[in-house]
Scaffold this motif. Structure first.
Motif, PDB file in Angstrom:
ATOM      1  N   VAL A 244       4.652  -6.005   3.219  1.00 23.93           N
ATOM      2  CA  VAL A 244       3.734  -7.071   2.954  1.00 23.93           C
ATOM      3  C   VAL A 244       2.905  -6.711   4.251  1.00 23.93           C
ATOM      4  CG1 VAL A 244       1.957  -8.900   2.655  1.00 23.93           C
ATOM      5  CG2 VAL A 244       3.692  -7.624   0.624  1.00 23.93           C
ATOM      6  N   GLY A 245       3.629  -6.772   5.587  1.00 26.15           N
ATOM      7  CA  GLY A 245       3.194  -7.425   5.971  1.00 26.15           C
ATOM      8  C   GLY A 245       2.813  -6.062   7.092  1.00 26.15           C
ATOM      9  N   ALA A 246       3.837  -5.196   7.205  1.00 25.35           N
ATOM     10  CA  ALA A 246       3.051  -4.567   7.523  1.00 25.35           C
ATOM     11  C   ALA A 246       1.751  -3.639   7.291  1.00 25.35           C
ATOM     12  CB  ALA A 246       4.629  -2.438   7.775  1.00 25.35           C
ATOM     13  N   GLY A 247       1.521  -3.569   5.786  1.00 17.88           N
ATOM     14  CA  GLY A 247       0.477  -2.931   5.135  1.00 17.88           C
ATOM     15  C   GLY A 247      -0.932  -3.834   6.200  1.00 17.88           C
ATOM     16  N   LEU A 248      -0.378  -5.028   6.475  1.00 18.44           N
ATOM     17  CA  LEU A 248      -1.875  -5.998   6.727  1.00 18.44           C
ATOM     18  C   LEU A 248      -1.534  -5.765   7.638  1.00 18.44           C
ATOM     19  CD1 LEU A 248      -0.473  -9.437   5.378  1.00 18.44           C
ATOM     20  CD2 LEU A 248      -1.627  -8.035   4.583  1.00 18.44           C
ATOM     21  N   ALA A 249      -0.994  -5.223   9.332  1.00 18.72           N
ATOM     22  CA  ALA A 249      -0.655  -4.641  10.372  1.00 18.72           C
ATOM     23  C   ALA A 249      -2.488  -3.774  10.985  1.00 18.72           C
ATOM     24  CB  ALA A 249       0.294  -4.166  11.251  1.00 18.72           C
ATOM     25  N   ASP A 250      -1.880  -2.760   9.723  1.00 21.82           N
ATOM     26  CA  ASP A 250      -2.737  -1.334   9.967  1.00 21.82           C
ATOM     27  C   ASP A 250      -3.939  -1.495   8.993  1.00 21.82           C
ATOM     28  OD1 ASP A 250      -0.229  -0.428  10.387  1.00 21.82           O
ATOM     29  OD2 ASP A 250      -0.224   0.751   8.104  1.00 21.82           O
ATOM     30  N   LEU A 251      -3.984  -2.399   7.960  1.00 25.55           N
ATOM     31  CA  LEU A 251      -5.472  -2.850   7.916  1.00 25.55           C
ATOM     32  C   LEU A 251      -6.044  -4.203   8.920  1.00 25.55           C
ATOM     33  CD1 LEU A 251      -5.401  -4.536   4.359  1.00 25.55           C
ATOM     34  CD2 LEU A 251      -5.886  -2.202   4.323  1.00 25.55           C
ATOM     35  N   ALA A 252      -5.246  -5.015   9.556  1.00 20.17           N
ATOM     36  CA  ALA A 252      -6.107  -5.261  10.796  1.00 20.17           C
ATOM     37  C   ALA A 252      -6.588  -4.768  10.865  1.00 20.17           C
ATOM     38  CB  ALA A 252      -5.147  -6.774  11.618  1.00 20.17           C
ATOM     39  N   ALA A 253      -6.364  -3.100  11.897  1.00 24.37           N
ATOM     40  CA  ALA A 253      -6.521  -2.401  12.965  1.00 24.37           C
ATOM     41  C   ALA A 253      -7.800  -1.679  12.639  1.00 24.37           C
ATOM     42  CB  ALA A 253      -5.281  -1.590  12.786  1.00 24.37           C
ATOM     43  N   ILE A 254      -7.618  -1.385  11.290  1.00 26.27           N
ATOM     44  CA  ILE A 254      -8.466  -1.165  10.591  1.00 26.27           C
ATOM     45  C   ILE A 254     -10.340  -2.210  10.202  1.00 26.27           C
ATOM     46  CG2 ILE A 254      -9.840   0.365   8.667  1.00 26.27           C
ATOM     47  CD1 ILE A 254      -7.146   1.313   8.063  1.00 26.27           C
ATOM     48  N   LEU A 255     -10.164  -3.459   9.975  1.00 25.54           N
ATOM     49  CA  LEU A 255     -11.363  -4.058   9.209  1.00 25.54           C
ATOM     50  C   LEU A 255     -10.925  -5.300  10.479  1.00 25.54           C
ATOM     51  CD1 LEU A 255     -10.100  -4.195   5.851  1.00 25.54           C
ATOM     52  CD2 LEU A 255     -12.250  -2.940   6.907  1.00 25.54           C
ATOM     53  N   ASP A 256     -10.183  -6.113  11.171  1.00 27.64           N
ATOM     54  CA  ASP A 256      -9.778  -7.365  11.970  1.00 27.64           C
ATOM     55  C   ASP A 256     -10.569  -7.878  11.011  1.00 27.64           C
ATOM     56  OD1 ASP A 256      -9.414  -8.244  14.880  1.00 27.64           O
ATOM     57  OD2 ASP A 256     -11.459  -7.547  14.406  1.00 27.64           O
ATOM     58  N   PRO A 257     -10.072  -8.378  10.434  1.00 27.43           N
ATOM     59  CA  PRO A 257     -10.472  -9.917   9.805  1.00 27.43           C
ATOM     60  C   PRO A 257     -10.097 -11.210   9.946  1.00 27.43           C
ATOM     61  CG  PRO A 257      -8.812  -9.237   8.131  1.00 27.43           C
ATOM     62  CD  PRO A 257      -9.216  -8.410   9.123  1.00 27.43           C
ATOM     63  N   GLU A 258     -10.559 -12.334   9.807  1.00 27.34           N
ATOM     64  CA  GLU A 258     -10.473 -13.810  10.119  1.00 27.34           C
ATOM     65  C   GLU A 258      -9.599 -14.211   9.310  1.00 27.34           C
ATOM     66  OE1 GLU A 258     -12.880 -18.179  11.043  1.00 27.34           O
ATOM     67  OE2 GLU A 258     -13.037 -16.335   9.578  1.00 27.34           O
ATOM     68  N   CYS A 259      -9.030 -13.808   8.317  1.00 27.18           N
ATOM     69  CA  CYS A 259      -8.055 -14.153   7.419  1.00 27.18           C
ATOM     70  C   CYS A 259      -7.445 -13.040   6.572  1.00 27.18           C
ATOM     71  CB  CYS A 259      -8.008 -15.581   6.774  1.00 27.18           C
ATOM     72  SG  CYS A 259      -8.542 -15.499   5.264  1.00 27.18           S
ATOM     73  N   PHE A 260      -6.131 -13.242   6.147  1.00 20.17           N
ATOM     74  CA  PHE A 260      -5.749 -12.520   5.010  1.00 20.17           C
ATOM     75  C   PHE A 260      -5.235 -13.179   3.613  1.00 20.17           C
ATOM     76  CE2 PHE A 260      -5.010  -9.539   8.145  1.00 20.17           C
ATOM     77  CZ  PHE A 260      -5.104  -8.281   7.755  1.00 20.17           C
ATOM     78  N   VAL A 261      -5.945 -13.481   2.647  1.00 20.49           N
ATOM     79  CA  VAL A 261      -5.387 -14.273   1.896  1.00 20.49           C
ATOM     80  C   VAL A 261      -4.408 -13.471   0.459  1.00 20.49           C
ATOM     81  CG1 VAL A 261      -6.114 -15.663  -0.650  1.00 20.49           C
ATOM     82  CG2 VAL A 261      -7.590 -15.890   1.660  1.00 20.49           C
ATOM     83  N   ILE A 262      -3.434 -13.935   0.294  1.00 17.42           N
ATOM     84  CA  ILE A 262      -2.106 -13.450  -0.859  1.00 17.42           C
ATOM     85  C   ILE A 262      -1.853 -13.805  -1.494  1.00 17.42           C
ATOM     86  CG2 ILE A 262       0.016 -12.980  -0.400  1.00 17.42           C
ATOM     87  CD1 ILE A 262      -1.683 -11.746   1.895  1.00 17.42           C
ATOM     88  N   GLY A 263      -2.075 -13.653  -2.610  1.00 16.41           N
ATOM     89  CA  GLY A 263      -2.402 -14.231  -4.236  1.00 16.41           C
ATOM     90  C   GLY A 263      -1.265 -13.078  -5.034  1.00 16.41           C
ATOM     91  N   GLY A 264      -1.528 -13.497  -6.147  1.00 21.38           N
ATOM     92  CA  GLY A 264      -0.882 -12.715  -7.153  1.00 21.38           C
ATOM     93  C   GLY A 264       0.239 -12.998  -7.738  1.00 21.38           C
ATOM     94  N   GLY A 265       0.867 -12.702  -8.688  1.00 20.35           N
ATOM     95  CA  GLY A 265       2.370 -13.275  -9.518  1.00 20.35           C
ATOM     96  C   GLY A 265       3.452 -13.594  -8.268  1.00 20.35           C
ATOM     97  N   VAL A 266       3.242 -12.676  -7.227  1.00 21.09           N
ATOM     98  CA  VAL A 266       4.151 -11.708  -6.652  1.00 21.09           C
ATOM     99  C   VAL A 266       4.000 -13.164  -5.220  1.00 21.09           C
ATOM    100  CG1 VAL A 266       5.623 -11.101  -4.985  1.00 21.09           C
ATOM    101  CG2 VAL A 266       4.542  -9.970  -6.796  1.00 21.09           C
ATOM    102  N   SER A 267       3.045 -13.973  -5.087  1.00 18.21           N
ATOM    103  CA  SER A 267       2.841 -14.965  -4.228  1.00 18.21           C
ATOM    104  C   SER A 267       2.947 -15.796  -4.534  1.00 18.21           C
ATOM    105  CB  SER A 267       1.641 -14.536  -3.574  1.00 18.21           C
ATOM    106  OG  SER A 267       0.825 -14.921  -4.812  1.00 18.21           O
ATOM    107  N   GLU A 268       3.680 -16.102  -5.922  1.00 20.67           N
ATOM    108  CA  GLU A 268       3.735 -17.745  -6.246  1.00 20.67           C
ATOM    109  C   GLU A 268       5.301 -17.724  -5.694  1.00 20.67           C
ATOM    110  OE1 GLU A 268       3.518 -17.439  -9.921  1.00 20.67           O
ATOM    111  OE2 GLU A 268       1.745 -17.474 -10.518  1.00 20.67           O
ATOM    112  N   ALA A 269       6.115 -16.853  -5.180  1.00 23.29           N
ATOM    113  CA  ALA A 269       7.248 -17.203  -4.565  1.00 23.29           C
ATOM    114  C   ALA A 269       6.789 -17.822  -3.335  1.00 23.29           C
ATOM    115  CB  ALA A 269       7.849 -16.124  -4.039  1.00 23.29           C
ATOM    116  N   GLY A 270       5.752 -17.747  -2.860  1.00 24.66           N
ATOM    117  CA  GLY A 270       5.466 -18.898  -1.632  1.00 24.66           C
ATOM    118  C   GLY A 270       6.224 -18.686  -0.033  1.00 24.66           C
ATOM    119  N   GLU A 271       7.264 -18.936   0.457  1.00 20.95           N
ATOM    120  CA  GLU A 271       7.381 -19.119   1.571  1.00 20.95           C
ATOM    121  C   GLU A 271       8.291 -17.724   1.826  1.00 20.95           C
ATOM    122  OE1 GLU A 271       5.746 -19.552   5.427  1.00 20.95           O
ATOM    123  OE2 GLU A 271       4.600 -20.210   3.829  1.00 20.95           O
ATOM    124  N   LEU A 272       9.175 -17.985   0.725  1.00 18.66           N
ATOM    125  CA  LEU A 272      10.081 -16.790  -0.034  1.00 18.66           C
ATOM    126  C   LEU A 272       9.528 -15.560   1.267  1.00 18.66           C
ATOM    127  CD1 LEU A 272      11.822 -18.097  -2.968  1.00 18.66           C
ATOM    128  CD2 LEU A 272      12.586 -17.295  -0.445  1.00 18.66           C
TER     129      LEU A 272
END
Length: 316
Positions: A244-272
């Motif tokens: 997940v983090g590797a993909g966010l890094a690639d997206l940041a290189a392209i889009l440079d967002p202020e924030c990423f919001v992570i949702g969906g069922g898998v994200s319910e595991a929280g900080e794990l």
């Protein structure tokens, strides 16, 4: 106060709700999705809308926003392709509008949920955000300069299908190496099952929860074992979180967002999941030593996001 109705069409159920301008869901209704028939689908949506309006005791509804699985065209009127719904080139907006006699806007369901998070949830205050939904697959949406970016043909934001691994795992979309093959709920389950088959001692708790059969390990068992402190399950989340983090890094290189919001069922595991994702993002982002980095936040609106976002888009 302008009220709208948001409709979230999924592969198994349709959920609808009356939403106020502050993003509050006042009441909801649901029914099963009739797949493979556009007329029956539109009729089911119209029945839900009628049910919600009847309960409203004469309140005025300004419009209907519909979030649907699948590709939606650039005019926000037709389902181009929705495999889970069994529909192709379906004029969904026209079918619904003639039944409800109200303005109707149609949007991809991930875009609708993302819009809700940026307007009312974890991304509020961010004009440049990428919302990532981690479920069976990986979905997402892009908001730039405060606007939902749909692309020329309405298909922007299909971030789960950018290819991270050349000639990697085969994806249902027809390509190989798509991000969702490594960073989704399906990937988490595959990681745990592989661990259980290869190293039963490290996966002892996972196997216990699955009745001793690696093939019966599913997401809830992995989350439960990890929350109980099982190192094997924690390692599975760490592996998927790193993707997940590797993909966010690639997206940041392209889009440079202020924030990423992570949702969906898998994200319910929280900080794990989010902790290893943030670590991998920080390690991989271009210019990491000097650049400002986007925040990685957990989504806040849960299953209501699709309804809320679709309803708000009906006002725009």
């Amino acid at each position: 106060m302008a009220l709208t109705i948001g409709v979230d069409i999924g592969g198994t159920k349709i959920a609808a709700g009356v939403v106020d301008p502050e993003g509050r869901v006042l009441r909801q209704a649901k029914r099963p999705t009739p797949c493979g028939d556009g007329e029956r689908l539109a009729e089911a949506v119209a029945e839900l809308v009628g049910e919600l309006r009847k309960e409203g005791d004469g309140e005025e509804i300004a419009g209907i926003g519909v979030g649907t699985a699948g590709f939606v065209d650039e005019n926000r009127s037709r389902i181009v392709l929705a495999g889970n719904l069994g529909l192709t080139a379906d004029p969904v907006r026209e079918r619904i509008a003639r039944r409800v006699d109200l303005p109707v806007v149609v949007e991809n369901d991930a875009n609708a949920a993302a819009w809700a998070e940026v307007r009312f949830g974890a991304g509020r205050g961010c004009r440049d955000a990428v919302v990532v939904t981690l479920g069976t697959g990986v979905g997402g949406a892009i908001i730039m300069d405060g606007e939902l970016r749909r692309g020329r043909f309405g298909a922007a934001g299909e971030i789960g299908h950018y290819r991270m691994v050349p000639f990697g795992r085969r994806c249902a979309c027809g390509n190989q190496g798509c991000w969702e093959q490594y960073a989704s709920g399906r990937a988490l389950v595959a990681e745990a099952r592989d661990l259980a088959a290869a190293d039963p001692d490290r996966a002892a708790r996972l196997l216990e929860l699955a009745g001793g059969d690696p093939g019966r390990i599913e997401g809830p068992e992995i989350t439960r074992a990890a929350r109980e402190g099982d190192q094997g399950a924690i390692d599975c989340f760490a592996a998927v979180g790193a993707w997940v983090g590797a993909g966010l890094a690639d997206l940041a290189a392209i889009l440079d967002p202020e924030c990423f919001v992570i949702g969906g069922g898998v994200s319910e595991a929280g900080e794990l999941l989010l902790a290893p994702a943030r670590e991998a993002y920080a390690r991989g982002v271009t210019g990491r030593a000097t650049r400002r980095k986007a925040e990685v936040r957990a989504a806040e609106l849960g299953s209501a996001a699709g309804i809320i976002g679709a309803a708000d888009l009906a006002l725009r």
